[in-house]
Design a protein around this motif. Sequence first.
Motif, mmCIF file in Angstrom:
data_model
loop_
_atom_site.group_PDB
_atom_site.id
_atom_site.type_symbol
_atom_site.label_atom_id
_atom_site.label_comp_id
_atom_site.label_asym_id
_atom_site.label_seq_id
_atom_site.Cartn_x
_atom_site.Cartn_y
_atom_site.Cartn_z
ATOM 1 N N PRO A 23 126.494 94.234 65.155
ATOM 2 C CA PRO A 23 125.257 94.623 65.855
ATOM 3 C C PRO A 23 124.000 94.149 65.113
ATOM 4 O O PRO A 23 123.919 94.246 63.887
ATOM 5 C CB PRO A 23 125.331 96.154 65.886
ATOM 6 C CG PRO A 23 126.777 96.477 65.697
ATOM 7 C CD PRO A 23 127.317 95.410 64.797
ATOM 8 N N GLY A 26 118.253 97.013 66.104
ATOM 9 C CA GLY A 26 117.696 97.328 67.420
ATOM 10 C C GLY A 26 118.732 97.349 68.525
ATOM 11 O O GLY A 26 118.406 97.652 69.673
ATOM 12 N N ALA A 27 119.979 97.013 68.184
ATOM 13 C CA ALA A 27 121.056 97.019 69.187
ATOM 14 C C ALA A 27 122.060 98.115 68.858
ATOM 15 O O ALA A 27 122.355 98.371 67.689
ATOM 16 C CB ALA A 27 121.750 95.666 69.230
ATOM 17 N N ASP A 28 122.576 98.757 69.900
ATOM 18 C CA ASP A 28 123.563 99.822 69.707
ATOM 19 C C ASP A 28 124.974 99.283 69.537
ATOM 20 O O ASP A 28 125.841 99.963 68.993
ATOM 21 C CB ASP A 28 123.535 100.788 70.898
ATOM 22 C CG ASP A 28 122.184 101.471 71.047
ATOM 23 O OD1 ASP A 28 121.542 101.715 70.009
ATOM 24 O OD2 ASP A 28 121.782 101.741 72.197
ATOM 25 N N ALA A 29 125.211 98.080 70.039
ATOM 26 C CA ALA A 29 126.552 97.495 69.977
ATOM 27 C C ALA A 29 126.444 96.016 69.663
ATOM 28 O O ALA A 29 125.360 95.413 69.740
ATOM 29 C CB ALA A 29 127.287 97.710 71.300
ATOM 30 N N THR A 33 130.655 92.912 72.394
ATOM 31 C CA THR A 33 130.926 94.191 73.061
ATOM 32 C C THR A 33 129.976 94.407 74.232
ATOM 33 O O THR A 33 130.383 94.863 75.311
ATOM 34 C CB THR A 33 130.789 95.351 72.056
ATOM 35 O OG1 THR A 33 131.737 95.178 71.004
ATOM 36 C CG2 THR A 33 131.027 96.691 72.729
ATOM 37 N N THR A 34 128.702 94.065 74.034
ATOM 38 C CA THR A 34 127.711 94.211 75.107
ATOM 39 C C THR A 34 128.049 93.304 76.285
ATOM 40 O O THR A 34 127.975 93.716 77.455
ATOM 41 C CB THR A 34 126.307 93.879 74.570
ATOM 42 O OG1 THR A 34 126.004 94.753 73.478
ATOM 43 C CG2 THR A 34 125.256 94.049 75.655
ATOM 44 N N LYS A 155 119.595 92.463 72.127
ATOM 45 C CA LYS A 155 120.316 92.947 73.298
ATOM 46 C C LYS A 155 119.670 92.321 74.533
ATOM 47 O O LYS A 155 118.488 91.942 74.505
ATOM 48 C CB LYS A 155 120.300 94.470 73.377
ATOM 49 C CG LYS A 155 118.930 95.116 73.354
ATOM 50 C CD LYS A 155 119.054 96.634 73.317
ATOM 51 C CE LYS A 155 117.683 97.305 73.238
ATOM 52 N NZ LYS A 155 117.806 98.785 73.174
#
Length: 426
Positions: A23, A26-29, A33-34, A155
């Motif tokens: 990741p 600033g990105a959760d994944a 995966t995204t 993201k």
Amino acid sequence: MPSYIPNYKNDIFISYAHVDNEPFPGADAGWVTTLVSALKKSLAQKLGRADGYTLWMDHQLRGHQPVNSDIYAQLQESATLVFILSTGYLASKWCLLEFYTFLSQVNQDSGRLFMVEYEPVRAEEQLPEVKKLLNYPFWQRDDNTGEPRTLGIPKPHPDRDQGYYQQLNKLATELANKLKQLQAEAPPIEEVKDEFAEQLRLAEAKKSRFSDEKATIQHEINSLINQYNSISSSLRLPNLPQSNIQLLKNQLFQIETHIDQLKIKLTQVDAELKLAQVELRKLYLEKEIQQLVKQHEFISASLQSPHFPAATAKVLNEQIQQVEKQRDHLTMELAKLNQEMNQRYNQPSQKVTDLKKSRLKADQEIIKQKIDELTQQHHMISVSLVDRNLSADSKESFREQLYQIESAIEALEVQMGQINNELNLF
């Protein structure tokens, strides 16, 4: 969840380098995966339902770890491959192994490999086999600098990354079309009875049954011990009538006998439980060995493919050696388990034998003591019968008592004979 394409476990296999899925701030994944999450939603819309297809993606392994038997099995049972091409992917021998392994299963022109370009790759580094594949570039060059930029970092943004969503829609559309085509061309579903699952269910049930029975017996023993301690405390009370003392002692004897019987049963159940555990482990070992044999055959067949570069073939040969080593180790463990099971089946538990002998000898002493007591009573009554002053009624009563004592002694002697016979068997 059933697959969309009959006779396949996975409709889609995602192959990627884990370095591309770290990741960004600033990105959760991770990026992969995204992308896969968005692809799932888009595919669900195009196929009509979210649970109408199966997608397999490894979330556990890291780039430095080898492809394990589970991943080989998943590759074998996958209809399509979506791979994320990047510098990291080309640098990973395990990613290349996944790619070439799948390629060895299908025709290069089958349309079952989908290449997602994470970033541009120099021509000299490019895989020659990808030239004919469907590709989806998720990168663009900057209008000012000409430098490539991967879309969707950190993201995806609807305004800034329109190209991301265009490629995503194209990938989902063509992947859905291929799945529909493969489904239409697929032969009828083969109904295969999962014998291992049934054997496993029975073995688990057997283990659970003995485990529950062991817990029940242990609970009963503990309850009897509490009763025994309570009665023992009562015996220490002052001024207790002799009749009550004898009654309490009889109760203690009955409890002791019951506890001994339960201990014998507990030992037997414990032996059965251990045997059930061994049988369960044996089942898992046999299944694991079967998978390793299948994996060995699969890798060996893959090596026959002309697609594999020399470096990747070397990795495959190393994998074969590892599989053979693991298979041999498990085979040895299985042989030991078989030997242990045979011993448990053919030889009675020594602990059970010792408990039975101890109980029989204790019963033997108790019966002998009772016979001695009855013999003394018989002698005393016989002496009393000699008294000439006894009335006829008293004599008749004494004779009746003698008859009852003689019958009781005979019954005890029969029991003693049975116990002796049982002891002679040990």
